[in-house]
Design a protein around this motif. Structure first.
Motif, PDB file in Angstrom:
ATOM      1  N   LYS A 195      55.158 -30.694 -21.425  1.00 29.02           N
ATOM      2  CA  LYS A 195      55.049 -29.924 -20.095  1.00 29.02           C
ATOM      3  C   LYS A 195      55.129 -28.387 -20.166  1.00 29.02           C
ATOM      4  O   LYS A 195      55.769 -27.377 -18.691  1.00 29.02           O
ATOM      5  CB  LYS A 195      55.428 -30.238 -18.101  1.00 29.02           C
ATOM      6  N   VAL A 196      55.399 -28.277 -20.923  1.00 30.18           N
ATOM      7  CA  VAL A 196      55.609 -26.979 -21.774  1.00 30.18           C
ATOM      8  C   VAL A 196      54.192 -26.255 -22.165  1.00 30.18           C
ATOM      9  O   VAL A 196      52.729 -27.108 -22.874  1.00 30.18           O
ATOM     10  CB  VAL A 196      56.164 -26.720 -22.945  1.00 30.18           C
ATOM     11  N   VAL A 197      53.340 -24.573 -21.653  1.00 30.40           N
ATOM     12  CA  VAL A 197      52.882 -23.987 -21.499  1.00 30.40           C
ATOM     13  C   VAL A 197      52.846 -23.383 -22.660  1.00 30.40           C
ATOM     14  O   VAL A 197      53.970 -22.375 -22.788  1.00 30.40           O
ATOM     15  CB  VAL A 197      52.077 -24.055 -20.526  1.00 30.40           C
ATOM     16  N   LYS A 198      52.239 -23.179 -24.318  1.00 37.62           N
ATOM     17  CA  LYS A 198      52.045 -21.711 -24.581  1.00 37.62           C
ATOM     18  C   LYS A 198      51.196 -21.057 -24.649  1.00 37.62           C
ATOM     19  O   LYS A 198      50.205 -21.637 -25.061  1.00 37.62           O
ATOM     20  CB  LYS A 198      52.836 -22.557 -26.047  1.00 37.62           C
ATOM     21  N   PHE A 199      51.253 -19.816 -25.488  1.00 40.06           N
ATOM     22  CA  PHE A 199      49.968 -19.255 -24.709  1.00 40.06           C
ATOM     23  C   PHE A 199      48.986 -17.936 -26.293  1.00 40.06           C
ATOM     24  O   PHE A 199      50.963 -16.908 -26.695  1.00 40.06           O
ATOM     25  CB  PHE A 199      50.916 -18.111 -23.444  1.00 40.06           C
ATOM     26  N   PRO A 200      48.225 -18.244 -26.468  1.00 38.74           N
ATOM     27  CA  PRO A 200      48.169 -17.428 -28.203  1.00 38.74           C
ATOM     28  C   PRO A 200      47.611 -16.082 -27.597  1.00 38.74           C
ATOM     29  O   PRO A 200      47.537 -15.220 -25.857  1.00 38.74           O
ATOM     30  CB  PRO A 200      46.118 -17.767 -28.260  1.00 38.74           C
ATOM     31  N   ASN A 201      48.067 -15.146 -28.215  1.00 37.96           N
ATOM     32  CA  ASN A 201      47.806 -13.356 -28.008  1.00 37.96           C
ATOM     33  C   ASN A 201      46.467 -13.109 -27.155  1.00 37.96           C
ATOM     34  O   ASN A 201      47.229 -12.411 -26.427  1.00 37.96           O
ATOM     35  CB  ASN A 201      48.071 -12.772 -29.479  1.00 37.96           C
ATOM     36  N   TRP A 202      45.709 -13.811 -27.927  1.00 34.67           N
ATOM     37  CA  TRP A 202      44.492 -13.579 -27.113  1.00 34.67           C
ATOM     38  C   TRP A 202      43.963 -13.871 -25.671  1.00 34.67           C
ATOM     39  O   TRP A 202      43.396 -12.447 -24.718  1.00 34.67           O
ATOM     40  CB  TRP A 202      43.006 -14.122 -27.979  1.00 34.67           C
ATOM     41  N   VAL A 203      45.554 -14.849 -24.772  1.00 35.90           N
ATOM     42  CA  VAL A 203      45.053 -15.427 -23.376  1.00 35.90           C
ATOM     43  C   VAL A 203      45.448 -13.971 -23.275  1.00 35.90           C
ATOM     44  O   VAL A 203      45.628 -14.139 -21.597  1.00 35.90           O
ATOM     45  CB  VAL A 203      46.080 -17.007 -23.538  1.00 35.90           C
ATOM     46  N   VAL A 204      46.824 -13.652 -23.876  1.00 34.44           N
ATOM     47  CA  VAL A 204      47.880 -13.240 -23.220  1.00 34.44           C
ATOM     48  C   VAL A 204      46.538 -11.223 -22.463  1.00 34.44           C
ATOM     49  O   VAL A 204      47.045 -10.674 -21.208  1.00 34.44           O
ATOM     50  CB  VAL A 204      48.733 -12.796 -23.519  1.00 34.44           C
ATOM     51  N   GLU A 205      46.741 -11.407 -23.778  1.00 29.47           N
ATOM     52  CA  GLU A 205      45.873 -10.133 -23.537  1.00 29.47           C
ATOM     53  C   GLU A 205      44.818 -10.120 -22.470  1.00 29.47           C
ATOM     54  O   GLU A 205      44.293  -8.432 -22.571  1.00 29.47           O
ATOM     55  CB  GLU A 205      45.123  -9.199 -25.170  1.00 29.47           C
ATOM     56  N   ASP A 206      44.157 -11.125 -22.735  1.00 24.11           N
ATOM     57  CA  ASP A 206      42.831 -10.702 -21.842  1.00 24.11           C
ATOM     58  C   ASP A 206      42.977 -10.707 -20.247  1.00 24.11           C
ATOM     59  O   ASP A 206      42.573 -10.316 -19.775  1.00 24.11           O
ATOM     60  CB  ASP A 206      41.526 -12.531 -21.912  1.00 24.11           C
ATOM     61  N   ALA A 207      44.307 -11.159 -19.850  1.00 20.40           N
ATOM     62  CA  ALA A 207      44.655 -11.586 -18.904  1.00 20.40           C
ATOM     63  C   ALA A 207      45.589 -10.297 -18.095  1.00 20.40           C
ATOM     64  O   ALA A 207      44.492 -10.044 -16.955  1.00 20.40           O
ATOM     65  CB  ALA A 207      45.672 -12.744 -18.576  1.00 20.40           C
ATOM     66  N   ILE A 208      45.462  -9.822 -19.244  1.00 18.71           N
ATOM     67  CA  ILE A 208      46.372  -8.572 -18.731  1.00 18.71           C
ATOM     68  C   ILE A 208      45.039  -7.058 -18.800  1.00 18.71           C
ATOM     69  O   ILE A 208      44.602  -6.999 -17.381  1.00 18.71           O
ATOM     70  CB  ILE A 208      47.090  -7.746 -20.093  1.00 18.71           C
ATOM     71  N   GLN A 209      44.577  -7.417 -19.281  1.00 21.79           N
ATOM     72  CA  GLN A 209      42.947  -6.913 -19.155  1.00 21.79           C
ATOM     73  C   GLN A 209      42.370  -7.020 -18.015  1.00 21.79           C
ATOM     74  O   GLN A 209      40.967  -5.632 -17.277  1.00 21.79           O
ATOM     75  CB  GLN A 209      41.664  -6.570 -20.704  1.00 21.79           C
ATOM     76  N   SER A 210      42.166  -8.029 -17.793  1.00 22.57           N
ATOM     77  CA  SER A 210      41.271  -8.366 -16.349  1.00 22.57           C
ATOM     78  C   SER A 210      41.908  -8.239 -15.096  1.00 22.57           C
ATOM     79  O   SER A 210      41.568  -7.790 -14.034  1.00 22.57           O
ATOM     80  CB  SER A 210      40.973  -9.925 -16.817  1.00 22.57           C
ATOM     81  N   ALA A 211      42.835  -8.004 -15.189  1.00 18.67           N
ATOM     82  CA  ALA A 211      43.863  -7.339 -13.300  1.00 18.67           C
ATOM     83  C   ALA A 211      43.534  -6.035 -13.460  1.00 18.67           C
ATOM     84  O   ALA A 211      43.792  -5.374 -14.042  1.00 18.67           O
ATOM     85  CB  ALA A 211      44.655  -8.064 -13.853  1.00 18.67           C
TER      86      ALA A 211
END
Length: 297
Positions: free
Chosen positions: A34-50
């Motif tokens: 139950k460990v999730v790892k986040f590619p950089n683009w996923v992080v950046e996309d979420a920040i930009q969409s908020a």
């Protein structure tokens, strides 16, 4: 450092529905652990969409508050679990009636623009305590509410209460008068109830305030910078879950992170270090163009 930690170490996610959402959103999910790892683009996309501006709507338009870069407002702190009765002098647990009184006081304070759950209804069953907290508050102040629903069931019921107050779900979507608050668990854990609240807020178009509560030298590194990185990972992973649930959902970067008093084993929320952490969080939120909510100490 945050991107490196999210990509290489990841976050423990307790909720299976959230794991499925992360998996479908481009994250690397280890279902066994139950460990999730986040590619950089996923992080950046979420920040930009908020959204960079958060509209904290009240019961009346004159009670509305806008949270955005360089705009400072104040709310009361929460939640008090003990109370000195002003009439009897008794030191006791807080009750629903105490919330009523606190809500009315805060409603009358013009420089406290929004209302956070001030106390807790300890005289009500834990399974429905959040509902009693909401009722006592919503019926005694017209200001925007920050309130933890504890779990998804109570979150849905509180949303129904708010819809009844404003005249229906569609009206509530346009002017949500309450935002859910919820906290990850440090270090680097999104518990099941936290995930439920994040997803429910996004689905029901309610505001969401994720409040990091790491403690330096306790649930975080002893160095303040390391603690801020841990908190940043926890809040941003929650942001990703919210945006993958519904892109564009309103989100506030919150923090009540502080040092652990190693002598007394207590959270030193009033310490100078808490102010330093809050200042760092405010700068991070500005860097991400996210509204922020930080402890004043």
């Amino acid at each position: 450092s945050t991107l490196e930690l999210l990509k290489d170490t990841g976050v423990f996610v307790e909720n299976d529905e959230a794991l499925a959402i992360f998996d479908g959103g481009g994250c690397r999910v280890d279902g066994k652990h139950k460990v999730v790892k986040f590619p950089n683009w996923v992080v950046e996309d979420a920040i930009q969409s908020a959204p960079s501006t958060f509209y904290a709507c009240g019961r009346r338009p004159e009670d509305d508050v806008i949270l955005e870069d360089n705009r400072v407002t104040f709310t009361n702190f929460g939640e008090g679990i003990m109370f000195v009765d002003p009439y009897t002098g008794e030191h006791r647990e807080t009750t629903k009636d105490d919330i009523v009184k606190a809500s009315r006081i805060i409603d009358s304070l013009e420089n406290v623009e929004t209302y956070e759950r001030a106390m807790c209804s300890h005289d009500r069953p834990p399974e429905s305590q959040a509902l009693h907290n909401a009722e006592a508050s919503l019926t005694n102040t017209t200001k925007h509410h920050w309130l933890c629903p504890v779990d998804r069931f109570q979150a849905k019921k509180i949303t129904e209460m708010c819809a009844a107050l404003v005249g229906g779900r569609e009206v509530l979507k346009k002017r949500p008068l309450l935002s859910f608050t919820t906290c990850p668990i440090s270090p680097l854990k999104l518990p099941s109830h936290h995930c439920e609240i994040v997803m429910e807020a996004a689905e029901s178009h309610m505001g969401l305030n994720v409040v990091g509560m790491a403690m330096s030298a306790g649930s975080g590194p002893v160095h303040l910078a390391g603690t801020v990185i841990i908190q940043n990972c926890e809040v941003l992973s929650s942001l990703i879950l919210a945006q993958l649930t519904r892109k564009g959902s309103q989100f506030v970067y919150g923090s009540s992170t502080c040092p652990l008093d190693l002598r007394m084993a207590t959270a030193s929320v009033g310490s100078p270090e808490t102010g330093m952490i809050s200042a760092a969080v405010a700068r991070l939120a500005r860097y991400y163009s996210l509204p922020c909510f930080v402890a004043g100490g």
